[in-house]
Design a protein around this motif. Structure first.
Motif, short mmCIF file in Angstrom:
data_model
loop_
_atom_site.label_atom_id
_atom_site.label_comp_id
_atom_site.label_asym_id
_atom_site.label_seq_id
_atom_site.Cartn_x
_atom_site.Cartn_y
_atom_site.Cartn_z
N VAL A 210 0.74 -1.11 0.03
CA VAL A 210 -0.06 -0.03 0.06
C VAL A 210 1.06 1.40 0.02
CG1 VAL A 210 -1.70 1.40 1.19
CG2 VAL A 210 -1.86 -1.21 1.04
N SER A 211 2.01 1.24 0.60
CA SER A 211 2.78 2.30 0.70
C SER A 211 3.51 2.61 -0.52
CB SER A 211 3.82 2.29 2.08
OG SER A 211 4.70 1.29 1.85
N PHE A 212 3.79 1.83 -1.34
CA PHE A 212 4.81 1.71 -2.28
C PHE A 212 4.31 3.22 -3.27
CE2 PHE A 212 5.60 0.24 -6.81
CZ PHE A 212 7.17 -0.06 -6.40
N ALA A 213 2.88 3.04 -3.59
CA ALA A 213 2.29 4.10 -4.32
C ALA A 213 2.54 5.51 -3.97
CB ALA A 213 0.93 3.86 -4.58
N LEU A 214 2.61 5.62 -2.65
CA LEU A 214 3.21 6.79 -1.97
C LEU A 214 4.52 7.28 -2.02
CD1 LEU A 214 0.64 6.92 1.23
CD2 LEU A 214 0.66 8.45 -0.77
N GLU A 215 5.30 6.15 -1.75
CA GLU A 215 6.76 6.26 -2.08
C GLU A 215 7.23 6.64 -3.48
OE1 GLU A 215 7.94 2.68 -0.19
OE2 GLU A 215 7.66 3.48 1.93
N VAL A 216 6.75 6.31 -4.31
CA VAL A 216 7.22 6.63 -5.86
C VAL A 216 7.07 8.16 -5.92
CG1 VAL A 216 7.08 4.45 -6.89
CG2 VAL A 216 5.06 5.96 -6.91
N ILE A 217 6.15 8.65 -5.17
CA ILE A 217 5.88 10.16 -5.33
C ILE A 217 6.45 10.89 -4.27
CG2 ILE A 217 3.54 9.87 -6.47
CD1 ILE A 217 2.11 10.96 -3.92
N GLU A 218 7.20 10.18 -3.35
CA GLU A 218 8.39 10.89 -2.61
C GLU A 218 7.54 11.66 -1.52
OE1 GLU A 218 11.14 12.89 -4.95
OE2 GLU A 218 11.84 11.16 -5.57
N LYS B 26 0.65 7.91 8.05
CA LYS B 26 -0.73 8.42 8.24
C LYS B 26 -1.55 7.91 7.15
CE LYS B 26 -3.32 12.65 9.40
NZ LYS B 26 -3.87 12.86 8.25
N ARG B 27 -1.28 7.87 6.15
CA ARG B 27 -2.32 7.69 5.08
C ARG B 27 -2.50 6.05 4.98
NH1 ARG B 27 -6.83 8.57 2.97
NH2 ARG B 27 -6.88 7.87 0.88
N VAL B 28 -1.38 5.30 4.99
CA VAL B 28 -1.67 3.91 5.09
C VAL B 28 -2.55 3.40 5.97
CG1 VAL B 28 -0.30 1.88 5.06
CG2 VAL B 28 0.72 3.60 3.63
N ALA B 29 -2.34 3.93 7.16
CA ALA B 29 -2.80 3.49 8.52
C ALA B 29 -4.27 3.80 8.30
CB ALA B 29 -2.60 4.08 9.80
N GLU B 30 -4.51 4.86 7.54
CA GLU B 30 -5.90 5.39 7.20
C GLU B 30 -6.69 4.39 6.58
OE1 GLU B 30 -5.96 10.21 7.45
OE2 GLU B 30 -6.24 9.10 5.61
N VAL B 31 -5.95 4.14 5.38
CA VAL B 31 -6.68 3.07 4.47
C VAL B 31 -6.66 1.71 4.87
CG1 VAL B 31 -6.63 4.26 2.25
CG2 VAL B 31 -4.58 2.92 3.07
N GLY C 284 -5.85 -4.66 -2.48
CA GLY C 284 -5.88 -4.07 -3.49
C GLY C 284 -6.48 -2.92 -3.70
N ILE C 285 -7.61 -2.89 -2.89
CA ILE C 285 -8.40 -1.69 -2.74
C ILE C 285 -7.79 -0.59 -1.94
CG2 ILE C 285 -10.63 -0.79 -1.81
CD1 ILE C 285 -11.96 -3.47 -2.46
N ALA C 286 -7.18 -0.92 -0.93
CA ALA C 286 -6.29 -0.20 -0.04
C ALA C 286 -5.30 0.57 -0.81
CB ALA C 286 -5.75 -0.78 1.21
N ARG C 287 -4.53 -0.10 -1.73
CA ARG C 287 -3.82 0.32 -2.67
C ARG C 287 -4.22 1.54 -3.67
NH1 ARG C 287 -1.06 -3.95 -6.41
NH2 ARG C 287 -3.17 -3.95 -6.93
#
Ligand code: ADP
Ligand code: ADP
Length: 228
Positions: free
Chosen positions: A100-108, A116-121, A147-150
């Motif tokens: 799930v965090s992968f998608a946020l890491e690529v946008i730095e 915070k966001r991963v915990a929320e989803v 898959g939905i969280a991601r």
């Protein structure tokens, strides 16, 4: 929000998958896409997130002119469009949290924002307790919730799902459907290709039926309409 204008798709082998599709889906709508196997549903969905390019026609999704995007703009577009697959497409060596965090890491995004966001989803999909598990340690229903969280983690304006309950039993299918309804209630547009007659007939939403590459039916609060 989503608009197709006279869209045609012919694959390299000459198969005409879509023949003159025109459709508008407003922000906040929930729309099922139904039809027999081979009708063109997956192609319709793939065009929306630029997995395939149309042979002809215009496609707009969330402000992006999809068929005109340059390759380097595709990752940015995909942050605004969450995609959910029948076979989940999780990264097997990564934990639930990492998938799930992968998608946020690529946008730095900052570490704090990511946490915070991963915990929320994960909370939203009910997987807080399983954050450190691997996909293969989860049931199919749980994997689809990852898959939905991601798909949700970047707060997309649109969720596009291709048979998201296709590999799930009725109970898990219901859980997934309820999640989509909650997401839709918060204003996210949902387009969902499905063969799940029970879901379509009990949770009435707009139904677009595709047969042989054409839209043959488009109903508000429609029904599944096939026997399979
Ligand atoms: P559905 O999702 O409704 O089952 P598809 O969009 O997958 O339909 O397929 C529509 C038509 O396009 C079918 O005839 C299928 O065989 C063909 N098709 C789908 N993907 C490809 C591809 N990558 N190459 C060639 N033909 C394809
Ligand atoms: P929860 O998981 O929150 O306990 P339920 O699974 O009991 O909720 O169902 C919540 C709603 O979904 C109910 O309104 C129920 O009627 C509906 N629902 C659940 N499973 C099915 C099903 N197999 N067919 C039709 N409706 C269902």
């Amino acid at each position: 929000m989503i608009e197709m204008q006279d869209v045609w798709k012919e694959y390299g082998n000459g198969v005409a998958a879509l023949s003159g599709i025109s459709v508008r889906i407003a922000q906040g709508e929930f729309c099922y896409v139904v039809g027999p196997s081979g009708a063109g549903k997956s192609t319709f969905i793939k065009l929306m997130y630029r997995e395939e390019k149309p042979t002809k026609g215009q496609i707009f999704v969330g402000g992006f002119n999809i068929e005109r995007l340059r390759e380097r703009q595709i990752p940015m577009m995909r942050r605004h469009i969450g995609v959910v697959f029948q076979d989940y497409k999780l990264l097997q060596p990564l934990t639930v949290y990492e998938n799930v965090s992968f998608a946020l890491e690529v946008i730095e995004a900052s570490r704090k924002t990511i946490q915070k966001r991963v915990a929320e989803v994960l909370e939203l999909v009910g997987l807080t307790e399983k954050a450190n598990m691997l996909p293969r340690e989860l049931s199919g229903g749980e994997q689809q919730r990852v898959g939905i969280a991601r798909a949700l983690v970047n707060k997309p304006s649109v969720i596009i799902a291709d048979e998201p309950t296709g590999n799930l039993d009725p109970d898990n299918s219901w859980t997934i459907m309820k999640l989509f309804q909650r997401v839709n209630d918060r204003g996210t547009t949902i387009v969902m290709a499905t063969h799940n007659r029970e879901l379509v007939n009990s949770v009435r939403k707009r139904v677009i039926a595709i047969e042989q590459g054409r839209i043959v039916r488009d109903q508000e609060r429609g029904e599944y309409g096939y026997e399979d």
